[in-house]
Scaffold this motif. Structure first.
Motif, PDB file in Angstrom:
ATOM      1  N   VAL A  59      -0.236  99.914 117.465  1.00  0.00           N
ATOM      2  CA  VAL A  59       0.596  98.796 117.935  1.00  0.00           C
ATOM      3  C   VAL A  59       0.251  97.517 117.164  1.00  0.00           C
ATOM      4  O   VAL A  59       1.144  96.752 116.791  1.00  0.00           O
ATOM      5  CB  VAL A  59       0.419  98.598 119.462  1.00  0.00           C
ATOM      6  CG1 VAL A  59       1.083  97.315 119.920  1.00  0.00           C
ATOM      7  CG2 VAL A  59       1.000  99.775 120.216  1.00  0.00           C
ATOM      8  N   GLN A  62       1.963  97.691 113.967  1.00  0.00           N
ATOM      9  CA  GLN A  62       3.401  97.461 114.142  1.00  0.00           C
ATOM     10  C   GLN A  62       3.697  95.971 114.314  1.00  0.00           C
ATOM     11  O   GLN A  62       4.691  95.473 113.793  1.00  0.00           O
ATOM     12  CB  GLN A  62       3.903  98.226 115.362  1.00  0.00           C
ATOM     13  CG  GLN A  62       4.081  99.704 115.096  1.00  0.00           C
ATOM     14  CD  GLN A  62       4.365 100.473 116.364  1.00  0.00           C
ATOM     15  OE1 GLN A  62       4.728  99.922 117.381  1.00  0.00           O
ATOM     16  NE2 GLN A  62       4.175 101.774 116.311  1.00  0.00           N
ATOM     17  N   ILE A  63       2.824  95.285 115.037  1.00  0.00           N
ATOM     18  CA  ILE A  63       3.039  93.843 115.240  1.00  0.00           C
ATOM     19  C   ILE A  63       2.908  93.107 113.906  1.00  0.00           C
ATOM     20  O   ILE A  63       3.724  92.255 113.574  1.00  0.00           O
ATOM     21  CB  ILE A  63       2.055  93.290 116.296  1.00  0.00           C
ATOM     22  CG1 ILE A  63       2.497  93.769 117.680  1.00  0.00           C
ATOM     23  CG2 ILE A  63       1.989  91.767 116.258  1.00  0.00           C
ATOM     24  CD1 ILE A  63       1.567  93.412 118.794  1.00  0.00           C
ATOM     25  N   ALA A  66       5.921  93.740 111.912  1.00  0.00           N
ATOM     26  CA  ALA A  66       7.114  93.084 112.457  1.00  0.00           C
ATOM     27  C   ALA A  66       7.145  91.588 112.181  1.00  0.00           C
ATOM     28  O   ALA A  66       8.182  90.958 112.343  1.00  0.00           O
ATOM     29  CB  ALA A  66       7.186  93.335 113.958  1.00  0.00           C
ATOM     30  N   LEU A  67       6.015  91.051 111.752  1.00  0.00           N
ATOM     31  CA  LEU A  67       5.975  89.613 111.464  1.00  0.00           C
ATOM     32  C   LEU A  67       6.810  89.249 110.241  1.00  0.00           C
ATOM     33  O   LEU A  67       7.139  88.083 110.041  1.00  0.00           O
ATOM     34  CB  LEU A  67       4.530  89.169 111.227  1.00  0.00           C
ATOM     35  CG  LEU A  67       3.673  88.952 112.469  1.00  0.00           C
ATOM     36  CD1 LEU A  67       2.245  88.686 112.062  1.00  0.00           C
ATOM     37  CD2 LEU A  67       4.199  87.793 113.296  1.00  0.00           C
ATOM     38  N   LYS A  68       7.150  90.247 109.448  1.00  0.00           N
ATOM     39  CA  LYS A  68       7.932  89.996 108.242  1.00  0.00           C
ATOM     40  C   LYS A  68       9.268  89.357 108.615  1.00  0.00           C
ATOM     41  O   LYS A  68       9.884  89.758 109.608  1.00  0.00           O
ATOM     42  CB  LYS A  68       8.176  91.325 107.525  1.00  0.00           C
ATOM     43  CG  LYS A  68       8.138  91.215 106.044  1.00  0.00           C
ATOM     44  CD  LYS A  68       8.114  92.575 105.424  1.00  0.00           C
ATOM     45  CE  LYS A  68       7.987  92.420 103.931  1.00  0.00           C
ATOM     46  NZ  LYS A  68       7.855  93.678 103.269  1.00  0.00           N
ATOM     47  N   ASP A  69       9.692  88.406 107.827  1.00  0.00           N
ATOM     48  CA  ASP A  69      10.962  87.679 108.025  1.00  0.00           C
ATOM     49  C   ASP A  69      10.912  86.664 109.152  1.00  0.00           C
ATOM     50  O   ASP A  69      11.945  86.123 109.526  1.00  0.00           O
ATOM     51  CB  ASP A  69      12.132  88.641 108.278  1.00  0.00           C
ATOM     52  CG  ASP A  69      12.550  89.358 107.030  1.00  0.00           C
ATOM     53  OD1 ASP A  69      12.160  88.899 105.950  1.00  0.00           O
ATOM     54  OD2 ASP A  69      13.244  90.380 107.131  1.00  0.00           O
ATOM     55  N   THR A  70       9.732  86.442 109.705  1.00  0.00           N
ATOM     56  CA  THR A  70       9.632  85.398 110.729  1.00  0.00           C
ATOM     57  C   THR A  70       9.710  84.036 110.049  1.00  0.00           C
ATOM     58  O   THR A  70       9.133  83.830 108.987  1.00  0.00           O
ATOM     59  CB  THR A  70       8.288  85.522 111.481  1.00  0.00           C
ATOM     60  OG1 THR A  70       8.224  86.807 112.069  1.00  0.00           O
ATOM     61  CG2 THR A  70       8.160  84.478 112.570  1.00  0.00           C
ATOM     62  N   LYS A  71      10.442  83.143 110.671  1.00  0.00           N
ATOM     63  CA  LYS A  71      10.603  81.821 110.065  1.00  0.00           C
ATOM     64  C   LYS A  71      10.534  80.755 111.149  1.00  0.00           C
ATOM     65  O   LYS A  71      11.158  80.887 112.189  1.00  0.00           O
ATOM     66  CB  LYS A  71      11.954  81.741 109.356  1.00  0.00           C
ATOM     67  CG  LYS A  71      12.093  80.561 108.464  1.00  0.00           C
ATOM     68  CD  LYS A  71      13.382  80.631 107.677  1.00  0.00           C
ATOM     69  CE  LYS A  71      13.463  79.493 106.689  1.00  0.00           C
ATOM     70  NZ  LYS A  71      14.700  79.504 105.942  1.00  0.00           N
ATOM     71  N   VAL A  72       9.767  79.744 110.886  1.00  0.00           N
ATOM     72  CA  VAL A  72       9.656  78.624 111.826  1.00  0.00           C
ATOM     73  C   VAL A  72       9.892  77.339 111.043  1.00  0.00           C
ATOM     74  O   VAL A  72       9.237  77.091 110.031  1.00  0.00           O
ATOM     75  CB  VAL A  72       8.263  78.583 112.501  1.00  0.00           C
ATOM     76  CG1 VAL A  72       8.156  77.398 113.441  1.00  0.00           C
ATOM     77  CG2 VAL A  72       7.987  79.867 113.260  1.00  0.00           C
ATOM     78  N   CYS A  84       7.529  80.513 106.416  1.00  0.00           N
ATOM     79  CA  CYS A  84       8.310  81.753 106.327  1.00  0.00           C
ATOM     80  C   CYS A  84       7.372  82.882 105.894  1.00  0.00           C
ATOM     81  O   CYS A  84       6.664  82.756 104.896  1.00  0.00           O
ATOM     82  CB  CYS A  84       9.436  81.558 105.322  1.00  0.00           C
ATOM     83  SG  CYS A  84      10.549  82.934 105.280  1.00  0.00           S
TER      84      CYS A  84
END
Lengths: 86, 148
Positions: A59, A62-63, A66-72, A84
């Protein structure tokens, strides 16, 4: 695939955009020995909490993936910051 | 070269249309072609949003630096992984979390949130759009949550 690079952009009024490419891959590389070092403690903690350690690592991976493409983005009139994860 | 492009270029060479019009026509024709080519998969893409977006626009002048804008894009994969992480939480801890939420008036049973149910939830999220407008401290704040 876990993210390998993060881009931090700083944009100030009346100045050029400062863009910093952060190689997160290096952070992962630095964390690997730490994880190995603390793996017995992690294992004991998992057993105490009745959590499957393999599932926990799965897990966690996976986390991270999954962070890929996160943008703030945070912007004000005078300055803007954006992070990014690529 | 495709037929429609040849016809448009023919019209351009005959000066029936201008270069700008030709460009627009080609763009429109290509857009139609691409749309029809992916028509089968577009319904799937519609059903499965890729990102959760949170936008906050505040017109307040906090600290004299003008309005603030926040734009967050979170991949749905992270939501999926988060639910899997919640699946690792031992049952007694989940029960305690449920009790605490019930005390706060939040009727959510965390034990019922399972990765198997998540896909259905994410599919439904495509139509989700939450808009909150509030005038706080004499400043207009707008929060928008949606999936894309």
């Amino acid at each position: 695939m876990i993210p390998l690079v993060a881009v931090v952009s700083l944009n100030k009024e009346n100045s050029r955009t400062f863009r910093l490419w952060v190689p997160i891959a290096l952070i992962w590389l630095l964390l690997v020995p730490l994880v190995v070092l603390f793996s017995p403690l992690i294992l004991i903690a998992c057993l105490l909490c009745q959590v499957n350690p393999f599932r926990m690592f799965s897990v966690g991976w996976q986390i991270l993936s999954a962070l890929k493409d996160t943008k703030v983005e945070l912007g004000r009139r005078t300055a803007a910051v954006s992070v990014c994860i690529l | 070269m495709s037929e429609y492009r040849r016809q448009i270029l023919q019209m351009l060479s005959e000066k029936k249309i201008t270069a700008d019009e030709a460009e627009r026509l080609i763009a429109a024709a290509e857009g139609t072609t691409v749309a029809s080519a992916v028509n089968g998969s577009s319904s799937d893409a519609k059903l499965k949003p890729k990102y959760l977006r949170v936008q906050v626009d505040s017109e307040g002048n906090y600290g004299g630096e003008g309005p603030t804008k926040v734009n967050v894009r979170v991949p749905m994969q992270l939501l999926r992984a988060g639910v899997r992480l919640a699946g690792l939480i031992p049952a007694p801890a989940l029960q305690r979390a449920n009790d605490a939420m019930h005390e706060q008036g939040i009727p959510i049973d965390l034990t019922q949130i399972k990765p198997e149910n998540l896909e259905e939830l994410i599919e439904q999220l495509h139509d989700l759009s939450v808009d909150v407008d509030q005038n706080a401290y004499a400043a207009k704040v707008r929060v928008k949550v949606f999936c894309e």
